[in-house]
Design an enzyme around this catalytic site. Structure first.
Site, PDB file in Angstrom:
ATOM      1  N   LYS A 164      59.291  20.538  74.982  1.00 57.11           N
ATOM      2  CA  LYS A 164      57.922  20.058  74.693  1.00 57.11           C
ATOM      3  C   LYS A 164      57.971  18.831  73.782  1.00 57.11           C
ATOM      4  O   LYS A 164      57.379  17.799  74.087  1.00 57.11           O
ATOM      5  CB  LYS A 164      57.089  21.161  74.009  1.00 57.11           C
ATOM      6  CG  LYS A 164      56.899  22.407  74.835  1.00 57.11           C
ATOM      7  CD  LYS A 164      56.049  23.440  74.128  1.00 57.11           C
ATOM      8  CE  LYS A 164      56.667  23.970  72.848  1.00 57.11           C
ATOM      9  NZ  LYS A 164      57.915  24.735  73.002  1.00 57.11           N
ATOM     10  N   SER A 165      58.707  18.965  72.654  1.00 62.94           N
ATOM     11  CA  SER A 165      58.759  17.840  71.713  1.00 62.94           C
ATOM     12  C   SER A 165      59.474  16.656  72.352  1.00 62.94           C
ATOM     13  O   SER A 165      59.106  15.511  72.127  1.00 62.94           O
ATOM     14  CB  SER A 165      59.473  18.232  70.424  1.00 62.94           C
ATOM     15  OG  SER A 165      58.813  19.336  69.859  1.00 62.94           O
TER      16      SER A 165
END
Ligand code: ADP
Ligand code: MG
Length: 575
Positions: A122-123
């Site tokens: 996600k990051s």
């Protein structure tokens, strides 16, 4: 800012899925990739793990796994860089990040959120690394590139960013240095601004370098928190917001068109934690509502995706039960999830975790059904309305000042009234800066116009001057007609008289005809011409003058009778 419903654009939440490559730990345990993607059909298939135990000759688990197939708007294969359909950060951005930025410039709010278990990417997708920047830095960089490339001098751009995280139902500003005890911000709702975080830093940014500095600062604040507090980053939601305001000024109507767009870029907490929280209730017992926001998000998505919400099917009744208010995150993202916004979800999956990946894919599959209705957020203001807005705000500030003073006397509700007051003052300051910029814009445009007209003006002056000289010449000719010298055999006293007349005429010309060339009629000795040549030349010249003069007179006479003196002059100038 009032959304303009004429430009309503209803559509489904865009859902994409991205699978990452193996990380060291997976490579070390010889993990198998359970995901297959077809770039042609955008299907993602989750393969059943091979749980055959060679020792017993039976399945090592009781559960029977199956292959599962899903179709999304896009399936990004970021598992093996050697594959031809490998999706790089750039590909992810080009496929929808760019489109979302277009929407922002058109005045739509947008939201992109990344969902998935911890470590699924996600990051990496949202923020990325310095070498491989993700959606957020790419969006910001292109935003400023577009602003710098805009050739219109009549548009002013204002960009503000904020960065906060929601952890344990508390909101923390990531753009202020961390302090102990931590300072949490309140969520408030107003009629004009909707739901907002009170006291959140909204930093004005003028360039991508400014944004980069703030992103770094926010990430550092987040990281410090995570190391000190047992990896909060995987349990906190990070919300990066960019506000883009475009103020376009029309010199013709003296109106300003303001377009406001907000982009929310959300890196959600790891989804597996929500499930364990739900399953055991352990965390709740500990007093930390660790992922109430994420579980509520799941309920909100389920409610929004409910087919009964489709228009005409008891829509209103169902709408009331969407539990936005049950958590801080969903309350703050209410508009982004089911309202005035174009929204996308990036479901990030790990390549070898069947259960978690299946849960993420189901979640994403449900989100596909959510419909939002985005509107262009645009206002058209005359300069009088702008001035009125400032006056009204000044009035509000004055009355708030009075109540702040009164409250501080009473020592009650001081804080809220003071906050209102500060918020209003900040708003007014912003408005005044914008108004000043609009005025500067006007001045710039007018100066440009004057500069553009300067050469035209000079050319016109030149032409008027030429016309004046032409008229003076014609007038001189009228006053002192040129007498044509007689032929050679008539030479004598008459010729002498005529020559005198020529000389006389020339004197008059010299007095009145500014353009008459001295060289033309100098003394015979100097000219080197004999009388015959001179006579012929004078004759020809005189004829030319008379012809010109006749034409000119006729034209002036015609125009004068048709249009009066002004037009006649202009006609002469044009010719
Ligand atoms: P999350 O934010 O979901 O917890 P991260 O983004 O931190 O996960 O990713 C976990 C690890 O996997 C990081 O080391 C990251 O660099 C790596 N990673 C994730 N996605 C990709 C990708 N598409 N390509 C290469 N590395 C990735
Ligand atoms: Mg992360």
């Amino acid at each position: 800012m009032a959304p303009s419903h004429a430009a309503d654009d209803a559509g489904n939440v865009k859902v994409v899925v991205r699978v990452r490559g193996f990380v060291k730990r997976e490579r070390e345990r010889g993990a198998k990739c359970l995901v297959r993607m077809d770039p042609g059909t955008q299907t993602t298939t989750l393969l059943a793990p091979n749980d055959f135990d060679p020792d017993t000759g039976r399945s090592s688990t009781r559960r029977a796994y199956e292959d599962k197939e899903f179709t999304f708007d896009k399936s990004f294969w970021s598992h093996d860089e050697a594959d031809p359909h490998y999706a790089h950060q750039e590909d992810v951005y080009r496929s929808f990040g760019e489109e979302f930025l277009d929407h922002n410039f058109d005045g739509y709010h947008t939201c992109i959120f990344a969902y998935g278990q911890t470590g699924s990417g996600k990051s990496y997708t949202m923020m990325g690394t310095p070498e491989q920047p993700g959606l957020i830095p790419r969006t910001c960089e292109e935003l400023f590139e577009r602003i710098q490339q805009d050739p219109s001098p009549n548009t002013n751009y204002h960009v503000h960013v904020s960065y906060f995280e929601v952890y344990n139902e508390h909101v923390r500003d990531l753009l202020v240095p961390r302090i102990t005890p931590p300072m949490y911000l309140k969520i408030r709702e107003s009629q004009t601004d909707g739901v907002y975080v009170q006291g959140l830093t909204e930093a004005e940014v003028k360039s991508y370098a400014d944004v980069e500095r703030l992103m770094k600062m926010g990430d550092q604040t987040r990281t410090t928190a995570s190391t000190k507090m047992n990896d909060t980053s995987s349990r906190s939601h990070a919300v990066f917001t960019i506000q883009l305001k475009q103020i376009q000024h029309s010199l013709l109507s003296d109106e300003t068109i303001e377009r406001c767009a907000r982009m929310r870029l959300v890196d959600l907490a790891g989804s597996e934690r929500a499930k364990s929280t739900e399953a055991t209730g352990q965390r709740l017992k500990e007093g930390g509502q660790i992922n109430k926001s994420l579980t509520t998000l799941g309920r909100v998505i389920a409610a929004l995706a409910d087919p009964r919400r489709a228009p005409g099917k008891g829509h209103r009744r169902i709408k009331d039960v969407v539990p936005y208010r049950d958590s801080v995150l969903t309350w703050l993202l209410k508009d982004s999830l089911g309202g005035n916004s174009k929204t996308a979800m990036v479901a990030c999956i790990s390549p070898s975790d069947y259960d978690e990946t299946l849960s993420t894919l189901r979640y994403a599959d449900q989100a596909k059904r959510i419909r939002t209705r985005a509107s262009v957020n645009q206002d058209c203001l005359s300069s009088a309305q702008r001035d009125a807005q400032i006056l009204e705000m000044a009035e509000q500030i004055r009355s708030l000042q009075v109540s702040v003073n009164a409250a501080s006397l009473r020592k009650r509700e001081e804080a809220t009234e003071l906050e209102d007051y500060q918020k209003q003052v900040a708003k007014m300051q912003r408005l005044m800066v914008e108004t000043r910029q609009v005025s500067e814009c006007k001045i710039r445009a007018l100066t440009n116009e004057v500069e553009e007209l300067r050469p035209v003006n000079a050319a016109l002056r030149g032409e008027i001057e030429a016309l004046r000289r032409h008229l003076a010449l014609a007038l001189g000719e009228l006053k002192n007609p040129i007498i044509i010298p007689p032929p050679r055999d008539m030479e004598g006293s008459e010729f002498g008289d005529e020559k005198d007349a020529v000389e006389k005429g020339r004197e008059g010309d010299e007095k009145e005809n500014v353009v008459l060339d001295d060289g033309d009629l100098t003394d015979e000795e100097d000219s080197g011409y004999d009388d015959d040549d001179l006579a012929k030349e004078l004759h020809a010249q005189a004829n030319e003058f008379l012809k010109d003069l006749g034409l000119f007179r006729r034209k002036v006479g015609d125009d004068y009778s048709r249009f009066g003196p002004r037009e006649a002059l202009s006609e002469v100038y044009i010719n």
